[in-house]
Structure formats: structure tokens, C-alpha cells
Scaffold this motif. Structure first.
Motif, short mmCIF file in Angstrom:
data_model
loop_
_atom_site.label_atom_id
_atom_site.label_comp_id
_atom_site.label_asym_id
_atom_site.label_seq_id
_atom_site.Cartn_x
_atom_site.Cartn_y
_atom_site.Cartn_z
N GLU A 41 126.89 -71.23 33.66
CA GLU A 41 126.69 -69.95 33.00
C GLU A 41 125.36 -69.93 32.25
O GLU A 41 125.03 -70.90 31.57
CB GLU A 41 127.82 -69.69 32.00
N ASN A 43 122.99 -69.06 29.18
CA ASN A 43 123.18 -68.84 27.74
C ASN A 43 122.35 -67.61 27.37
O ASN A 43 121.13 -67.64 27.48
CB ASN A 43 122.72 -70.06 26.95
N ASN A 48 118.61 -71.41 28.62
CA ASN A 48 119.39 -72.58 29.03
C ASN A 48 120.53 -72.19 29.95
O ASN A 48 120.97 -71.05 29.97
CB ASN A 48 119.97 -73.30 27.82
N LEU A 49 121.00 -73.17 30.69
CA LEU A 49 122.21 -73.05 31.49
C LEU A 49 123.27 -73.96 30.87
O LEU A 49 122.96 -75.07 30.45
CB LEU A 49 121.98 -73.50 32.93
N HIS A 50 124.49 -73.48 30.83
CA HIS A 50 125.61 -74.31 30.40
C HIS A 50 126.41 -74.67 31.65
O HIS A 50 126.96 -73.79 32.31
CB HIS A 50 126.49 -73.58 29.40
N THR A 52 129.52 -76.89 33.00
CA THR A 52 130.72 -77.61 32.60
C THR A 52 131.27 -78.36 33.80
O THR A 52 131.49 -77.77 34.86
CB THR A 52 131.78 -76.65 32.04
N MET A 71 130.37 -80.23 28.75
CA MET A 71 129.43 -79.14 28.95
C MET A 71 128.03 -79.67 28.68
O MET A 71 127.76 -80.25 27.64
CB MET A 71 129.75 -77.97 28.01
N TYR A 72 127.17 -79.50 29.65
CA TYR A 72 125.76 -79.87 29.53
C TYR A 72 124.96 -78.60 29.34
O TYR A 72 125.09 -77.65 30.13
CB TYR A 72 125.26 -80.57 30.80
N ALA A 73 124.13 -78.56 28.30
CA ALA A 73 123.19 -77.45 28.10
C ALA A 73 121.85 -77.91 28.63
O ALA A 73 121.26 -78.87 28.12
CB ALA A 73 123.09 -77.06 26.64
N TYR A 85 119.68 -80.54 26.72
CA TYR A 85 119.51 -80.20 25.32
C TYR A 85 120.72 -80.63 24.48
O TYR A 85 120.60 -80.85 23.29
CB TYR A 85 119.24 -78.71 25.13
N THR A 86 121.88 -80.72 25.10
CA THR A 86 123.06 -81.24 24.42
C THR A 86 124.17 -81.49 25.43
O THR A 86 124.14 -80.97 26.54
CB THR A 86 123.55 -80.30 23.30
N ASP A 88 128.45 -81.52 25.19
CA ASP A 88 129.58 -81.23 24.30
C ASP A 88 130.87 -81.41 25.06
O ASP A 88 131.00 -81.09 26.19
CB ASP A 88 129.44 -79.80 23.76
#
Length: 88
Positions: A41, A43, A48-50, A52, A71-73, A85-86, A88
Motif C-alpha cells: 500500500e 503511504n 513510501n510503500l508499506h 506487509t 510491515m516494511y516501510a 525506513y522502518t 514494524d
């Protein structure tokens, strides 16, 4: 992460501070198997793309397996490379 190549894994993060913050996820005691991409998805707050993903993580210290959803950003850095970038 899956291949236990910390140098390649670290190179995928936006900066060293994030590498240090995310060390828990790729500790030597963990082995990952990702089995599906649950979603991709955009953001709306930035470019960014999220992404999962789902799978399993083996903790070799305790010999326990748990289901994981991570979830990778991802976004492009100043050089135009896609980086993490993160997590979670």
C-alpha cells in the motif's frame, strides 16, 4: 534477513541509526521464512510503500516457532535507491 547476510541486510536500511534500532529482528538466534505478501500500500503521507509480509520465525535459543507479520516501510533515498525506513 532470510539469508543471514548482515552486510547485505544492513545496506538496505536508510541509515546506520535505523540499522542499530532494528538489530533485534535479525539477531543470530532468529531464522525467518516468509510465505506471503499480505499487502502493498502507498503511504499517503509520503512516497513510501508499506509492504506487509507473513511467515514464521524460529528462535534457535528456545526452539520455538511463531507466526510473524511484518510491515516494511520502503522509500527512495536521495540517490534514488529503495531503502527500508522502518520495520514494524
Amino acid at each position: 534477513m532470510v539469508e543471514h547476510n548482515n552486510m547485505d541486510n544492513n545496506a538496505g536500511f536508510v541509515n546506520e541509526k535505523l540499522v542499530d534500532a532494528m538489530k533485534y529482528y535479525y539477531g543470530e538466534q532468529f531464522q525467518y521464512r516468509f510465505t506471503a505478501i499480505e499487502s502493498i500500500e502507498p503511504n499517503p503521507m509520503n512516497d513510501n510503500l508499506h509492504i506487509t509480509v507473513t511467515g514464521q520465525r524460529l528462535d534457535t535459543n528456545t526452539q520455538t516457532i511463531e507466526d510473524v507479520k511484518m510491515m516494511y516501510a520502503l522509500g527512495q533515498n536521495d540517490q534514488g535507491d529503495w531503502v527500508i525506513y522502518t520495520i514494524d
